[in-house]
Scaffold this motif. Structure first.
Motif, PDB file in Angstrom:
ATOM      1  N   SER A  51      51.814   3.810  65.288  1.00 12.60           N
ATOM      2  CA  SER A  51      51.514   4.289  63.941  1.00 12.60           C
ATOM      3  C   SER A  51      51.192   3.130  63.003  1.00 12.60           C
ATOM      4  O   SER A  51      50.379   3.257  62.079  1.00 12.60           O
ATOM      5  N   LYS A  52      51.804   1.971  63.232  1.00 16.38           N
ATOM      6  CA  LYS A  52      51.544   0.803  62.397  1.00 16.38           C
ATOM      7  C   LYS A  52      50.124   0.295  62.599  1.00 16.38           C
ATOM      8  O   LYS A  52      49.454  -0.114  61.644  1.00 16.38           O
ATOM      9  N   ALA A  53      49.633   0.337  63.880  1.00 15.40           N
ATOM     10  CA  ALA A  53      48.294  -0.165  64.175  1.00 15.40           C
ATOM     11  C   ALA A  53      47.204   0.775  63.694  1.00 15.40           C
ATOM     12  O   ALA A  53      46.039   0.368  63.585  1.00 15.40           O
ATOM     13  N   THR A  54      47.551   2.013  63.398  1.00 15.50           N
ATOM     14  CA  THR A  54      46.534   2.979  62.978  1.00 15.50           C
ATOM     15  C   THR A  54      46.502   3.184  61.457  1.00 15.50           C
ATOM     16  O   THR A  54      45.789   4.064  60.974  1.00 15.50           O
ATOM     17  N   GLU A  55      47.249   2.371  60.752  1.00 20.68           N
ATOM     18  CA  GLU A  55      47.245   2.519  59.295  1.00 20.68           C
ATOM     19  C   GLU A  55      45.850   2.258  58.721  1.00 20.68           C
ATOM     20  O   GLU A  55      45.437   2.918  57.754  1.00 20.68           O
ATOM     21  N   ALA A  56      45.131   1.317  59.322  1.00 26.27           N
ATOM     22  CA  ALA A  56      43.786   1.017  58.825  1.00 26.27           C
ATOM     23  C   ALA A  56      42.811   2.147  59.104  1.00 26.27           C
ATOM     24  O   ALA A  56      41.698   2.164  58.558  1.00 26.27           O
ATOM     25  N   PHE A  57      43.192   3.086  59.973  1.00 29.07           N
ATOM     26  CA  PHE A  57      42.329   4.217  60.318  1.00 29.07           C
ATOM     27  C   PHE A  57      42.915   5.517  59.787  1.00 29.07           C
ATOM     28  O   PHE A  57      42.713   6.590  60.376  1.00 29.07           O
ATOM     29  N   ASP A  58      43.619   5.398  58.649  1.00 31.02           N
ATOM     30  CA  ASP A  58      44.247   6.566  58.026  1.00 31.02           C
ATOM     31  C   ASP A  58      45.196   7.282  58.981  1.00 31.02           C
ATOM     32  O   ASP A  58      45.354   8.516  58.925  1.00 31.02           O
ATOM     33  N   GLY A  59      45.805   6.528  59.876  1.00 34.90           N
ATOM     34  CA  GLY A  59      46.800   7.100  60.772  1.00 34.90           C
ATOM     35  C   GLY A  59      46.231   7.850  61.962  1.00 34.90           C
ATOM     36  O   GLY A  59      46.992   8.480  62.710  1.00 34.90           O
ATOM     37  N   ASN A  60      44.904   7.789  62.172  1.00 30.34           N
ATOM     38  CA  ASN A  60      44.290   8.500  63.307  1.00 30.34           C
ATOM     39  C   ASN A  60      44.324   7.599  64.547  1.00 30.34           C
ATOM     40  O   ASN A  60      43.571   6.630  64.644  1.00 30.34           O
TER      41      ASN A  60
END
Length: 245
Positions: A51-60
């Motif tokens: 979830s931390k790595a997908t923050e830049a992708f709005d959590g997707n």
């Protein structure tokens, strides 16, 4: 030897062919009954970024992919196929044979979880247990490395465990192999008997007209002696006829 001759031999030696065919039928029936039908269930899972790595992708998580996920999927598959994992899964109630591998032609960290067994209900239940155990092992790996929960790789189910399908290929192969082998051996027995019973050429062939009969046990000297006796008889008759008035 053409097909017509083969058919004639088979009809003539039917008493050899018939038992062979009956034995072949019995063997194929035994194979059909002794080899059980196997069923297979398969599910597909994928590894997702944290979830931390997908923050830049709005959590997707599906927009965030890394090569490290495929490497993690390969390592997880190897662990799930190990002897230790087999013992754990057996203790959980998994029956039959299981296999975990990266999906064929996969363009990401997709994994196939497959279970094979003879009981369809047990196979389906085992595939579900395998999927749960795989997710648990993924978490344990990261916990052992002190990975923060927000940075942990996750697992998602793409295709849930499918209804077990019958796998009849191996069974059919054995049945066909036994049937073909039995039929061939029956034909070999037929032609073996035919070869033993067939009269050799020249034997019992009638002699030409006018040829004196020679006993079967006599040799060449017997025929020569017979011809000499006949010549002497003719000379005696001729001599007697010359001295008569």
């Amino acid at each position: 030897m053409d097909l017509a001759e083969i058919w004639r031999v088979m009809r003539r030696r039917w008493y050899v062919l018939l038992p062979g065919l009956l034995l072949t039928a019995a063997l194929t029936t035994a194979v059909h009954l002794l080899i059980p039908v196997e069923y297979q269930s398969q599910s597909t899972v994928t590894l997702l970024n944290s979830s931390k790595a997908t923050e830049a992708f709005d959590g997707n998580p599906f927009l965030s992919t890394q090569a490290s996920l495929t490497g993690m999927a390969d390592g997880l598959a190897r662990n799930l196929n190990s002897d230790g994992a087999k013992a754990d899964l057996k203790a959980l109630g998994v029956t039959g044979k299981h296999e975990v591998k990266i999906a064929d032609n996969a363009q990401g960290p997709f994994m196939w979880l497959t279970v094979t067994g003879t009981d369809p209900a047990a196979v389906l239940k085992s595939d579900e247990l395998l999927a749960s155990y795989a997710d648990k092992r993924l978490g344990e790996f990261q916990t052992q490395q002190s990975v923060a929960p927000a940075a942990m790789i996750r697992m998602a189910t793409i295709v849930p465990p499918q209804k077990p399908q019958a796998q009849t290929k191996t069974r059919i192969q054995y049945i066909v192999m036994v049937g073909a082998l039995g039929f061939v051996l029956s034909l070999v027995a037929v032609f073996f008997v035919e070869a033993r019973r067939r009269t050799p050429r020249g034997k019992d062939r009638p002699a030409p007209a006018g040829t004196p009969a020679v006993p079967a046990t006599a040799g060449p000297d017997a025929a020569t002696a017979g011809a000499t006796d006949e010549t002497m008889a003719l000379r005696t008759v001729g001599s007697g006829g010359a001295g008569s008035p």
